[in-house]
Scaffold this motif. Structure first.
Motif, PDB file in Angstrom:
ATOM      1  N   GLU A 263       0.698  -1.175  -0.018  1.00 43.12           N
ATOM      2  CA  GLU A 263       0.216  -0.084   0.059  1.00 43.12           C
ATOM      3  C   GLU A 263       0.824   1.208   0.107  1.00 43.12           C
ATOM      4  N   GLU A 267       0.745   4.333  -2.497  1.00 40.17           N
ATOM      5  CA  GLU A 267       0.498   5.787  -2.388  1.00 40.17           C
ATOM      6  C   GLU A 267       1.785   6.451  -2.987  1.00 40.17           C
ATOM      7  N   GLU A 270       1.175   7.131  -6.602  1.00 40.12           N
ATOM      8  CA  GLU A 270      -0.051   7.962  -6.911  1.00 40.12           C
ATOM      9  C   GLU A 270       0.478   9.392  -6.645  1.00 40.12           C
ATOM     10  N   LEU A 271       1.281   9.642  -5.557  1.00 42.04           N
ATOM     11  CA  LEU A 271       1.610  11.136  -5.273  1.00 42.04           C
ATOM     12  C   LEU A 271       2.527  11.489  -6.205  1.00 42.04           C
ATOM     13  N   ALA A 330      -3.748  17.541  -2.292  1.00 46.65           N
ATOM     14  CA  ALA A 330      -5.112  17.132  -2.157  1.00 46.65           C
ATOM     15  C   ALA A 330      -5.575  16.904  -3.659  1.00 46.65           C
ATOM     16  N   VAL A 331      -6.682  16.023  -3.791  1.00 47.41           N
ATOM     17  CA  VAL A 331      -7.502  15.961  -4.853  1.00 47.41           C
ATOM     18  C   VAL A 331      -8.739  16.094  -4.513  1.00 47.41           C
ATOM     19  N   GLU A 342     -11.130  14.015  -1.982  1.00 47.89           N
ATOM     20  CA  GLU A 342     -11.141  12.762  -2.525  1.00 47.89           C
ATOM     21  C   GLU A 342      -9.897  11.727  -1.828  1.00 47.89           C
ATOM     22  N   ARG A 343      -8.605  12.506  -2.218  1.00 44.09           N
ATOM     23  CA  ARG A 343      -7.380  11.916  -1.642  1.00 44.09           C
ATOM     24  C   ARG A 343      -6.627  13.264  -1.189  1.00 44.09           C
ATOM     25  N   TYR A 344      -5.796  12.986  -0.153  1.00 43.35           N
ATOM     26  CA  TYR A 344      -4.706  13.866   0.359  1.00 43.35           C
ATOM     27  C   TYR A 344      -3.573  13.242   0.917  1.00 43.35           C
ATOM     28  N   TRP A 345      -2.445  14.214   0.876  1.00 41.41           N
ATOM     29  CA  TRP A 345      -1.153  13.640   1.253  1.00 41.41           C
ATOM     30  C   TRP A 345      -0.698  14.903   2.412  1.00 41.41           C
TER      31      TRP A 345
END
Length: 359
Positions: A263, A267, A270-271, A330-331, A342-345
């Protein structure tokens, strides 16, 4: 004392020309052509030379002084010019420590560390510019220097008390079973001006697990052209382990990867894609046994001004609460409320530079 190396020369001119051309084609020299040999210049070694070279000679001052011969610096310059006269790019390097560690390499790539016992005033002569230790031209040059090259400054003149005197006024110790030549002990080494991180990058990663994890990455960190890149995010997993009972031959195929680590890798990938495609950043990914990291940029050193600026740009920002606020990716883009994203880091509070791995 002058501990030198040299040899009689009988290679045909055509063979010399061919070797010189081959050396130039593999060299990190600014231009292809005849090697410059100007008696008014000193060809000083720089960190951009190499990174692999042939250590031709290490010249030390004679204890108590030497009134009849050349100084180490004078002898080194002459040897450098004599090598350049024969089409071999050579450089001088002044040693300023009592002892210096050098990494030497055998033709099969095995590394050995040797300590050069030096005194202040010692000077080395190194030759060639090669990307790898096992470069075929590097090995040919090594053999050529040890057996064919003639440097008049280091040519044997007389033997006395177990030492051979050279025409330049220096001495080297005669050894049973070795030719009476100051050049017979030349060896392949790395540029002594490279720092530990640069040396680390020269050493190829031979862990089959890491090779397997990273070889398929489109933007793998090992493809970065710089020496360093700035880590902006770490994704920690559990561990990557070899399945019990595997042998070295099949270890790359039988690996137990924890779900957390898998995972973390997804991640990171994707980032990296978002940083590249949306933020226009030069982003890379690297996976190891315990984590996956995302980096930004390509830099020559951790002190590179651009590396420092990049680290500051992506570092956590001061807040009224006194607790630094990490940069958020972020997304969709610009969403500040992570509950709606929706997605964030959350990126690293303090980004840092890491050496680019060699794979």
């Amino acid at each position: 004392m002058i501990a030198r190396r040299s040899l009689p020369f009988s290679l045909p001119r055509t063979a010399c020309a061919a070797l010189s051309a081959a050396i130039l084609l593999t060299a990190a020299a600014p231009a292809i052509g005849a090697v410059e040999s100007d008696r008014t210049k000193r060809y000083t070694l720089g960190s951009h030379h190499g990174p692999y070279m042939v250590m031709v000679a290490a010249i030390h001052p004679l204890r108590g002084g030497n009134d009849t011969g050349l100084t180490p610096a004078e002898a080194a310059d002459r040897v450098c010019w004599e090598l350049r006269d024969q089409g071999i790019p050579a450089y001088v390097y002044a040693m300023n420590t009592e002892t210096q560690s050098l990494v030497t390499l055998s033709p099969d790539g095995q590394e050995k560390e040797r300590l050069m016992a030096t005194m202040r005033g010692g000077v080395c002569v190194l030759a060639g510019n090669f990307k790898t230790a096992d470069d075929k031209i590097a090995q040919k040059l090594l053999k050529h220097i040890k057996t064919k090259v003639k440097c008049p400054t280091l040519e044997p003149e007389a033997a006395t008390g177990g030492f051979v005197r050279t025409k330049g006024g220096g001495f080297f110790q005669a050894t049973n079973g070795r030719p009476r030549s100051a050049l017979s002990r030349a060896f392949v080494t790395v540029n002594p001006l490279l720092d530990s991180a640069q040396l680390q990058r020269l050493r190829k990663i031979n862990d089959p697990l890491l090779v397997r994890l990273n070889s398929g990455e489109e933007y793998g960190l090992h493809k970065c052209k710089g020496n360093y890149s700035v880590v902006v995010k770490e994704f920690r997993g559990r561990t990557l382990t070899q399945v019990s009972g595997t042998k070295s031959a099949d270890v790359g195929e039988r690996v137990d990867v924890s779900g957390d680590l898998s995972e973390a890798g997804r991640e990171a990938w994707e980032l990296c894609q978002i940083l590249r495609n949306r933020e226009n950043q030069e982003a890379y990914v690297w996976h190891d046994r315990h984590r996956s990291v995302v980096t930004i940029g390509s830099f020559s050193s951790p002190k590179d001004p651009e590396a420092v600026r990049t680290a500051r740009k992506w570092a956590a920002k001061p807040a009224d609460t006194g607790v630094p606020t990490p940069v958020t990716v972020a997304v969709p883009k610009g969403e500040r409320d992570i509950r709606k994203a929706e997605r964030y880091w959350l990126l690293e509070v303090t980004p840092y530079a890491m050496p680019v791995p060699n794979m």
